[in-house]
Design an enzyme around this catalytic site. Structure first.
Site, PDB file in Angstrom:
ATOM      1  N   GLU A 156       0.909  -1.189   0.035  1.00 13.31           N
ATOM      2  CA  GLU A 156      -0.070  -0.101   0.020  1.00 13.31           C
ATOM      3  C   GLU A 156       0.711   1.165  -0.020  1.00 13.31           C
ATOM      4  O   GLU A 156       1.929   1.255   0.828  1.00 13.31           O
ATOM      5  CB  GLU A 156      -0.892   0.143   1.170  1.00 13.31           C
ATOM      6  CG  GLU A 156      -1.917   1.049   1.277  1.00 13.31           C
ATOM      7  CD  GLU A 156      -2.886   1.244   2.321  1.00 13.31           C
ATOM      8  OE1 GLU A 156      -3.860   1.936   2.115  1.00 13.31           O
ATOM      9  OE2 GLU A 156      -2.736   0.355   3.385  1.00 13.31           O
ATOM     10  N   GLU A 248     -11.718   1.962   6.560  1.00  8.57           N
ATOM     11  CA  GLU A 248     -10.510   2.294   7.406  1.00  8.57           C
ATOM     12  C   GLU A 248     -10.588   3.449   7.944  1.00  8.57           C
ATOM     13  O   GLU A 248      -9.646   4.141   8.171  1.00  8.57           O
ATOM     14  CB  GLU A 248      -9.320   1.886   6.407  1.00  8.57           C
ATOM     15  CG  GLU A 248      -8.243   1.543   7.348  1.00  8.57           C
ATOM     16  CD  GLU A 248      -6.712   1.663   6.438  1.00  8.57           C
ATOM     17  OE1 GLU A 248      -5.668   1.395   6.992  1.00  8.57           O
ATOM     18  OE2 GLU A 248      -6.666   2.408   5.253  1.00  8.57           O
TER      19      GLU A 248
END
Length: 271
Positions: A156, A248
């Site tokens: 990521e 998230e």
């Protein structure tokens, strides 16, 4: 209970335990209470949750997975942000990084996850050609280890299209993916929808969904920030390879109203 807000026709929505008021086995119970069946968990470590280098902790999570019917989709190693994925291989930090990679892979295999991912922020940030190539070498090695365990390995980051493509080309492994986040690219001036359209085949099917606001170092309820999350989700809907939305935003304060809003917003936005 949040479960009453969900329906059988809902898209696949998951939580991330490092953004919850609970971690490990307790986070799986909380996920079930929310009416969800999927979660990503963090390997943990200093300044974070207790690390998953303990067999007893791994067994507790596996038992909770069975008891609550909650799947561990992926294991993250967020500790990498404090170390540096691109550290020299034979340096003390580089050796620690490789040890953590192996431990994360083993934890994911034990828990039946399909993916592990290593973030590239702060000390692991990719800022030039040297750090990109060093990160790619580490991830290439991680993919080789992951393939032996039937695991996808992902990264990521907040790279633009060109740098993302270079990273994928340098890693050059069939079990490598990037993690798409609906807000991290926005913070550096990159539109997630552009990444999706230009690089549709390099991302994992699990997408991190959050929102934010420029100048504010905190998440905000979905749809109330400047992340154009609805636009990103519209683009995702046209690409069939994305099937899981992982909330998230930061829910660690324990206020169920924030999570309840985001669940409802995401359900409406993805129908």
């Amino acid at each position: 209970m949040l479960a009453s807000t969900l329906s059988n026709s809902m898209p696949r929505i998951a939580l991330a335990d490092w953004r919850l008021p609970f971690n490990g086995s307790q986070a799986l119970g909380f996920t079930a209470w929310c009416g969800l069946h999927d979660i990503q968990i963090d390997f943990g470590g200093p300044g974070r949750a207790p690390s998953l280098d303990s067999v007893s902790r791994l067994r507790a999570i596996r038992d909770a997975s069975i008891a609550h019917d909650v799947n561990v989709l992926a294991v993250a190693c967020n500790q990498m942000n404090d170390l540096g994925l691109h550290s020299a291989v034979h340096s003390p930090v580089g050796e620690k990084v490789r040890s953590l990679v192996m431990q994360t892979l083993d934890a994911a295999a034990f828990l039946g996850a399909s993916m592990v991912f290593f973030p590239s922020f702060r000390k692991s940030a990719i800022g030039d050609r040297q750090t990109l190539e060093a990160t790619a070498r580490l991830l290439q090695w991680a993919c080789e280890q992951g393939e032996q365990r039937a695991l996808l390995v992902a990264n990521e980051n907040d790279l633009d299209v060109q740098a993302s493509r270079r990273l994928v080309e340098h890693v050059n492994q069939r079990n490598f993916r990037l993690i798409l986040d609906t807000y991290n690219p926005v913070k550096v001036g990159v539109r997630p929808s552009t990444l999706i359209l230009e690089l549709p085949s390099v991302f994992a099917s699990q997408v991190h969904v959050k929102d934010g606001r420029s100048g504010l170092d905190a998440s905000v309820p979905l749809g109330f920030g400047d992340g154009s999350v609805a636009e990103t989700l519209d683009t995702l809907r046209d690409i069939q390879s994305f099937d899981t939305y992982v909330l998230e935003n930061d829910y660690r304060c324990g206020d169920p109203a924030h999570l309840q809003h985001d669940l409802g917003w995401l359900l409406n936005a993805t129908r």
